[in-house]
Scaffold this motif. Sequence first.
Motif, PDB file in Angstrom:
ATOM      1  N   MET A 126       0.900  -1.311   0.000  1.00 47.83           N
ATOM      2  CA  MET A 126       0.071   0.034   0.113  1.00 47.83           C
ATOM      3  C   MET A 126       1.037   1.318   0.023  1.00 47.83           C
ATOM      4  O   MET A 126       1.848   1.252   0.592  1.00 47.83           O
ATOM      5  CB  MET A 126      -0.928  -0.123   1.276  1.00 47.83           C
ATOM      6  N   PRO A 127       0.249   2.537  -0.829  1.00 47.37           N
ATOM      7  CA  PRO A 127       1.382   3.594  -1.057  1.00 47.37           C
ATOM      8  C   PRO A 127       1.403   4.282   0.199  1.00 47.37           C
ATOM      9  O   PRO A 127       0.339   4.626   1.040  1.00 47.37           O
ATOM     10  CB  PRO A 127       0.392   4.275  -2.012  1.00 47.37           C
ATOM     11  N   VAL A 128       2.526   4.846   0.779  1.00 48.32           N
ATOM     12  CA  VAL A 128       2.967   5.423   1.786  1.00 48.32           C
ATOM     13  C   VAL A 128       3.032   6.874   1.585  1.00 48.32           C
ATOM     14  O   VAL A 128       3.632   7.341   0.420  1.00 48.32           O
ATOM     15  CB  VAL A 128       4.237   4.999   2.468  1.00 48.32           C
ATOM     16  N   ASN A 129       2.550   7.880   2.217  1.00 51.50           N
ATOM     17  CA  ASN A 129       2.596   9.428   1.995  1.00 51.50           C
ATOM     18  C   ASN A 129       4.476   9.613   2.168  1.00 51.50           C
ATOM     19  O   ASN A 129       4.689   9.423   3.524  1.00 51.50           O
ATOM     20  CB  ASN A 129       2.047  10.241   3.098  1.00 51.50           C
ATOM     21  N   GLU A 130       4.892   9.929   1.353  1.00 48.80           N
ATOM     22  CA  GLU A 130       6.214  10.236   1.226  1.00 48.80           C
ATOM     23  C   GLU A 130       6.734  11.167   2.362  1.00 48.80           C
ATOM     24  O   GLU A 130       7.817  11.252   3.115  1.00 48.80           O
ATOM     25  CB  GLU A 130       6.794  10.760   0.005  1.00 48.80           C
ATOM     26  N   GLY A 131       5.929  12.338   2.549  1.00 44.22           N
ATOM     27  CA  GLY A 131       6.259  13.407   3.646  1.00 44.22           C
ATOM     28  C   GLY A 131       6.046  12.819   5.062  1.00 44.22           C
ATOM     29  O   GLY A 131       6.924  13.216   5.920  1.00 44.22           O
ATOM     30  N   VAL A 132       5.249  11.729   5.270  1.00 46.60           N
ATOM     31  CA  VAL A 132       5.005  11.097   6.516  1.00 46.60           C
ATOM     32  C   VAL A 132       6.072  10.253   6.751  1.00 46.60           C
ATOM     33  O   VAL A 132       6.656  10.077   7.746  1.00 46.60           O
ATOM     34  CB  VAL A 132       3.583  10.621   6.664  1.00 46.60           C
TER      35      VAL A 132
END
Length: 488
Positions: free
Chosen positions: A73-79
């Motif tokens: 699942m895609p993760v928010n890069e900033g987080v």
Amino acid sequence: MDDTGTFMKTESKPLVLDVDGTFLKTDLLFETFWAGLGQAPIATIRAVFAHLTDPARLKARLVDLTEIRTDLMPVNEGVADAVAAAKAEGREVVLASASNAALVKRLAADHGLSPRVFASSETQNLKGRRKAAALVEAYGEAGFDYAGNDTVDREVWSHANAALVVGDTASAKLLEGQGKPVTRIAGGWSPRGVLKALRPHQWVKNVLLFVPVLAAHDFTLSTLISDLFGMLAFSFAASSIYVVNDLLDLEADRLHVKKKHRPFASGAVPISVGMAAGAGVGAAALVIAAILSPAFLAVIVGYMILSLAYSLKLKRLRWIDIAVLAGLYTIRVVAGAYASGVEVSGYLLAFIFPAFLTLGCVKRLTEVTLAHGDERLPGRGYGKPDRPDLLNVAILGMVGALVSFFLYSFTDQAVALYPTQWLVWAALIPIAWWLIRMVRLGYYGKQDHDPIVFAMKDKRGLGILMIAIALLFQAAGLWEQWVSAALN
């Protein structure tokens, strides 16, 4: 991260992350719902109706019904950057989510986060005030930093030491006005991403609705306008199915070298937004179809039902999927006849179906040829060892189409429409040339995954088709009619 782009240090307080829309660029409830529709559709629908008013129990039931890979699942890069910075400082990074605990624990393990998680059970939906209370009980008032993305997270931010706000500009401004330390992280989605998910480039396939008009030589303005509206309705209907197909194929797309960049698989567009967009264009398709004619409406409803069946099950069945693909293309031709009021010949359909059976094989040939290994493709029933069989079926379809076209030339309708019969036979040469070329390009993996879209961009192939059409127009005497009309 502050306005200078540096993540703020807040002693050794744990960093607590919301999951849906914050740590992940997706939503675990919707992920399990669509996985359930693909893996156990009837049980999933029953679960939704049975527990619609009980979110906690619904989430637990969907987890029981599905097998999904949280590691994809895609993760928010900033987080993710904030997580890396917190780990470097030796801080604990904890997931706190309204999603079911089983999935949240699995997600934490996938990314090396704290095994301690805060999540929903079968009896309690851990959201808003309940989540805030659980975190305060564990860490104390202002004993943690919290990352969220929605107005419901304000309940938690009010008890946190510092706030990491993903995409929610209004909440960020409110918290800053209250004197709360705020780190803003990019989030949200764009209309451009939604448009991409609707795949407008695929609408070109709906020019097939003009085939009956072309075959009958009926180029009156009213006929063409009716077909244009029919094409618009079919384009909207197809887009609604593309959305459904992508949502059902989330995991398979994430395993694909190119498809992993699709809007839903990559998290560029939230699943909920995609569901709304798909429903909107689907409804628009039905309204336009109803205005055109009841018969056209029936055809487009049949197309949508068959397309849904294809997305849910049939595309995973060897050979049946190719036959269904050919059927879906053939339905477009039938729809064009109903939209314009032009009669379609049975011989035309007998030519169209095997021709598209060939192109369906070309689609699968391209996919398996470009595959890296011999195993079956994710979500498909074919692998590289199936290339010879796919080639044989493609050739059979091509021969069937050419024979049907040849037999059509002897019918009373063909004799009436094409007085110069030998030119009709001559048109078989470029048609055969085009089909052979498509099969060859698919066999060697030298085209896009969709042969129709490729064909509309292929200049050489279009030139070959124009030769065939020019010969048929000459056989019908249309060139002379148009020249005479232009001179007069």
